[in-house]
Write an enzyme that holds these catalytic residues in place. Structure first.
Site, PDB file in Angstrom:
ATOM      1  N   ALA A   1      -2.106  -6.968   1.198  1.00 49.02           N
ATOM      2  CA  ALA A   1      -0.841  -7.310   0.547  1.00 49.02           C
ATOM      3  C   ALA A   1       0.073  -6.093   0.679  1.00 49.02           C
ATOM      4  O   ALA A   1      -0.403  -4.961   0.827  1.00 49.02           O
ATOM      5  CB  ALA A   1      -1.090  -7.640  -0.919  1.00 49.02           C
TER       6      ALA A   1
ATOM      7  N   GLU B   1      -9.148 -11.136   2.681  1.00 53.96           N
ATOM      8  CA  GLU B   1      -9.122 -12.363   1.857  1.00 53.96           C
ATOM      9  C   GLU B   1      -8.548 -13.540   2.648  1.00 53.96           C
ATOM     10  O   GLU B   1      -9.011 -14.670   2.523  1.00 53.96           O
ATOM     11  CB  GLU B   1      -8.310 -12.109   0.581  1.00 53.96           C
TER      12      GLU B   1
ATOM     13  N   GLU C   1      -9.019  -2.175  -2.495  1.00 56.43           N
ATOM     14  CA  GLU C   1      -8.134  -2.218  -3.664  1.00 56.43           C
ATOM     15  C   GLU C   1      -8.449  -1.148  -4.696  1.00 56.43           C
ATOM     16  O   GLU C   1      -7.541  -0.586  -5.316  1.00 56.43           O
ATOM     17  CB  GLU C   1      -8.195  -3.611  -4.329  1.00 56.43           C
TER      18      GLU C   1
HETATM   19  N1  CAA Z   1       1.378  -2.569   2.699  1.00 57.77           N
HETATM   20  C1  CAA Z   1       2.547  -2.055   3.135  1.00 57.77           C
HETATM   21  N2  CAA Z   1       2.643  -1.298   4.249  1.00 57.77           N
HETATM   22  C2  CAA Z   1       1.517  -1.068   4.946  1.00 57.77           C
HETATM   23  C3  CAA Z   1       0.272  -1.580   4.549  1.00 57.77           C
HETATM   24  C4  CAA Z   1       0.230  -2.367   3.367  1.00 57.77           C
HETATM   25  N3  CAA Z   1      -0.911  -2.944   2.944  1.00 57.77           N
HETATM   26  N4  CAA Z   1      -0.671  -1.158   5.428  1.00 57.77           N
HETATM   27  C5  CAA Z   1      -0.008  -0.423   6.353  1.00 57.77           C
HETATM   28  N5  CAA Z   1       1.304  -0.359   6.064  1.00 57.77           N
HETATM   29  C6  CAA Z   1       2.357   0.344   6.804  1.00 57.77           C
HETATM   30  C7  CAA Z   1       2.268   1.830   6.573  1.00 57.77           C
HETATM   31  O1  CAA Z   1       2.894   2.193   5.367  1.00 57.77           O
HETATM   32  C8  CAA Z   1       3.008   2.356   7.793  1.00 57.77           C
HETATM   33  O2  CAA Z   1       4.391   2.204   7.578  1.00 57.77           O
HETATM   34  P1  CAA Z   1       5.420   3.375   8.051  1.00 57.77           P
HETATM   35  O3  CAA Z   1       5.248   3.407   9.546  1.00 57.77           O
HETATM   36  O4  CAA Z   1       6.733   2.861   7.597  1.00 57.77           O
HETATM   37  O5  CAA Z   1       4.958   4.615   7.388  1.00 57.77           O
HETATM   38  C9  CAA Z   1       2.601   1.370   8.889  1.00 57.77           C
HETATM   39  O6  CAA Z   1       2.150   0.183   8.195  1.00 57.77           O
HETATM   40  C10 CAA Z   1       1.471   1.860   9.749  1.00 57.77           C
HETATM   41  O7  CAA Z   1       0.386   2.226   8.888  1.00 57.77           O
HETATM   42  P2  CAA Z   1      -0.305   3.680   8.928  1.00 57.77           P
HETATM   43  O8  CAA Z   1       0.650   4.696   9.408  1.00 57.77           O
HETATM   44  O9  CAA Z   1      -0.934   3.884   7.600  1.00 57.77           O
HETATM   45  O10 CAA Z   1      -1.408   3.421  10.059  1.00 57.77           O
HETATM   46  P3  CAA Z   1      -2.811   4.169  10.204  1.00 57.77           P
HETATM   47  O11 CAA Z   1      -3.345   3.783  11.545  1.00 57.77           O
HETATM   48  O12 CAA Z   1      -2.691   5.620   9.896  1.00 57.77           O
HETATM   49  O13 CAA Z   1      -3.749   3.519   9.070  1.00 57.77           O
HETATM   50  C11 CAA Z   1      -4.653   1.708   7.783  1.00 57.77           C
HETATM   51  C12 CAA Z   1      -4.081   2.169   9.142  1.00 57.77           C
HETATM   52  C13 CAA Z   1      -6.007   2.399   7.562  1.00 57.77           C
HETATM   53  C14 CAA Z   1      -4.822   0.206   7.844  1.00 57.77           C
HETATM   54  C15 CAA Z   1      -3.661   2.115   6.657  1.00 57.77           C
HETATM   55  O14 CAA Z   1      -2.377   1.639   6.997  1.00 57.77           O
HETATM   56  C16 CAA Z   1      -4.025   1.555   5.304  1.00 57.77           C
HETATM   57  O15 CAA Z   1      -4.912   2.066   4.650  1.00 57.77           O
HETATM   58  N6  CAA Z   1      -3.283   0.517   4.853  1.00 57.77           N
HETATM   59  C17 CAA Z   1      -3.466  -0.050   3.530  1.00 57.77           C
HETATM   60  C18 CAA Z   1      -4.732  -0.871   3.448  1.00 57.77           C
HETATM   61  C19 CAA Z   1      -4.926  -1.370   2.041  1.00 57.77           C
HETATM   62  O16 CAA Z   1      -5.116  -0.634   1.109  1.00 57.77           O
HETATM   63  N7  CAA Z   1      -4.883  -2.706   1.888  1.00 57.77           N
HETATM   64  C20 CAA Z   1      -5.073  -3.369   0.616  1.00 57.77           C
HETATM   65  C21 CAA Z   1      -3.763  -3.637  -0.045  1.00 57.77           C
HETATM   66  S1  CAA Z   1      -3.944  -4.204  -1.705  1.00 57.77           S
HETATM   67  C22 CAA Z   1      -4.236  -5.880  -1.575  1.00 57.77           C
HETATM   68  O17 CAA Z   1      -4.325  -6.428  -0.505  1.00 57.77           O
HETATM   69  C23 CAA Z   1      -4.369  -6.562  -2.893  1.00 57.77           C
HETATM   70  C24 CAA Z   1      -4.811  -7.959  -2.853  1.00 57.77           C
HETATM   71  O18 CAA Z   1      -5.973  -8.278  -2.832  1.00 57.77           O
HETATM   72  C25 CAA Z   1      -3.836  -9.025  -2.940  1.00 57.77           C
END
Ligand code: CAA
Length: 261
Positions: free
Chosen positions: A67, A115, A135
């Site tokens: 998300a 999910e 999360e």
């Molecule tokens: N939400 C918003 N933006 C996201 C995102 C997310 N879940 N995941 C990645 N992005 C964005 C980053 O902010 C980044 O944006 P910018 O270029 O503007 O900075 C872009 O996508 C590229 O991401 P990274 O630079 O972080 O890429 P990376 O290769 O270094 O890392 C990754 C990849 C490990 C997937 C990392 O992006 C990450 O950890 N993302 C978040 C994963 C996460 O925590 N997901 C769970 C969300 S909570 C949820 O989903 C709740 C639910 O159950 C409903």
């Protein structure tokens, strides 16, 4: 066909292909994307020309990285609950779509992305895909039914380990624990998903849809009620032309020509 801002939708010989299309944000699910997905699923549910659905992510890196964290950052408790309810409702609609749905997991499937994949009927992963429910690293629980679908797929113990640690696992491990059905090289992913879709499409469509309904409905019932439900759908098959055709084809030693009637 309607153009979507955050989704691509194409129709390829009976297969509806949905691509989550926010590659700059690793296809993170924001509110607009969820509302579009909700709308598109309603269209697909009513379209009998779509026999199987494939869901994938845009770009090389991510299926869906969760998300959208930037949108969730300032949510109140009420907003968080409503956001969870929206995601749960959309994924419930997906899980109960009449057509079979295959997730072609092309990269990160994290949080809401894992999910989303779990709400599909079948998951095929590229060997570059990574899965996880991170999360707890953000101070939240999964909100789109991950705490429920994950243990149902991989068992309580493994689900709790993934949920409590937030660890990512690779596609091979996801296959080992039963989270995905198949792992293929990235360049073969869509072909593998389409091949499975074609195979399913060659079977009696009503029987396939009734199998899906029997599994989905039955999993939430006690065994006696579930097998009683199965007997009803089994009986219903004998009212279809495809049952006559399928069994006649077997007896006549020829290939069945199913019509979906
Ligand atoms: N939400 C918003 N933006 C996201 C995102 C997310 N879940 N995941 C990645 N992005 C964005 C980053 O902010 C980044 O944006 P910018 O270029 O503007 O900075 C872009 O996508 C590229 O991401 P990274 O630079 O972080 O890429 P990376 O290769 O270094 O890392 C990754 C990849 C490990 C997937 C990392 O992006 C990450 O950890 N993302 C978040 C994963 C996460 O925590 N997901 C769970 C969300 S909570 C949820 O989903 C709740 C639910 O159950 C409903």
């Amino acid at each position: 066909m309607k153009e979507y801002q955050n989704l691509l939708y194409e129709f390829d010989g009976g297969i509806g292909i949905i691509t989550i299309n926010r590659p700059k944000a690793l296809n993170a699910l924001n509110g607009a994307t969820m509302r579009e997905l909700n709308e598109l699923l309603d269209v697909i549910a009513q379209d009998p020309s779509v026999k199987v659905v494939i869901i994938t992510g845009s770009g090389e890196k991510a299926f869906v990285a969760g998300a959208d964290i930037t949108e969730m950052q300032s949510m109140s408790a009420i907003e968080g609950r409503n956001w969870g309810k929206l995601g749960q409702a959309v994924f419930d609609k997906l899980e109960n779509l009449p057509q079979p749905v295959i997730a072609a997991v092309n990269g990160f499937a994290l949080g809401g992305g894992c999910e989303l994949a779990m709400a599909c009927d079948i998951r095929i992963a590229s060997d570059k895909a990574k899965f996880g429910q991170p999360e707890v690293t953000l101070g939240i629980t999964p909100g789109f039914a991950g705490t429920q679908r994950l243990p149902r797929l991989v068992g309580k113990g493994r689900a709790k380990e993934l949920l409590f640690t937030g660890d990512m696992i690779d596609a091979a491990e996801a296959y080992r624990i039963g989270l995905v059905n198949k792992v293929v090289p990235p360049e073969e992913l869509m072909a593998a998903a389409k091949a499975m879709a074609q195979k399913i499409m060659s079977r009696a469509p009503m029987a396939v849809q009734l199998c899906k309904a029997a599994v989905n409905e039955g999993m939430d019932m006690d065994l006696q009620s579930a097998v009683a439900y199965e007997a009803e759908v089994f009986g219903l098959c004998f009212a279809t032309a495809d049952q006559k055709e399928g069994m006649a084809a077997f007896v006549e030693k020829r290939k069945a020509n199913f019509t979906g009637k």
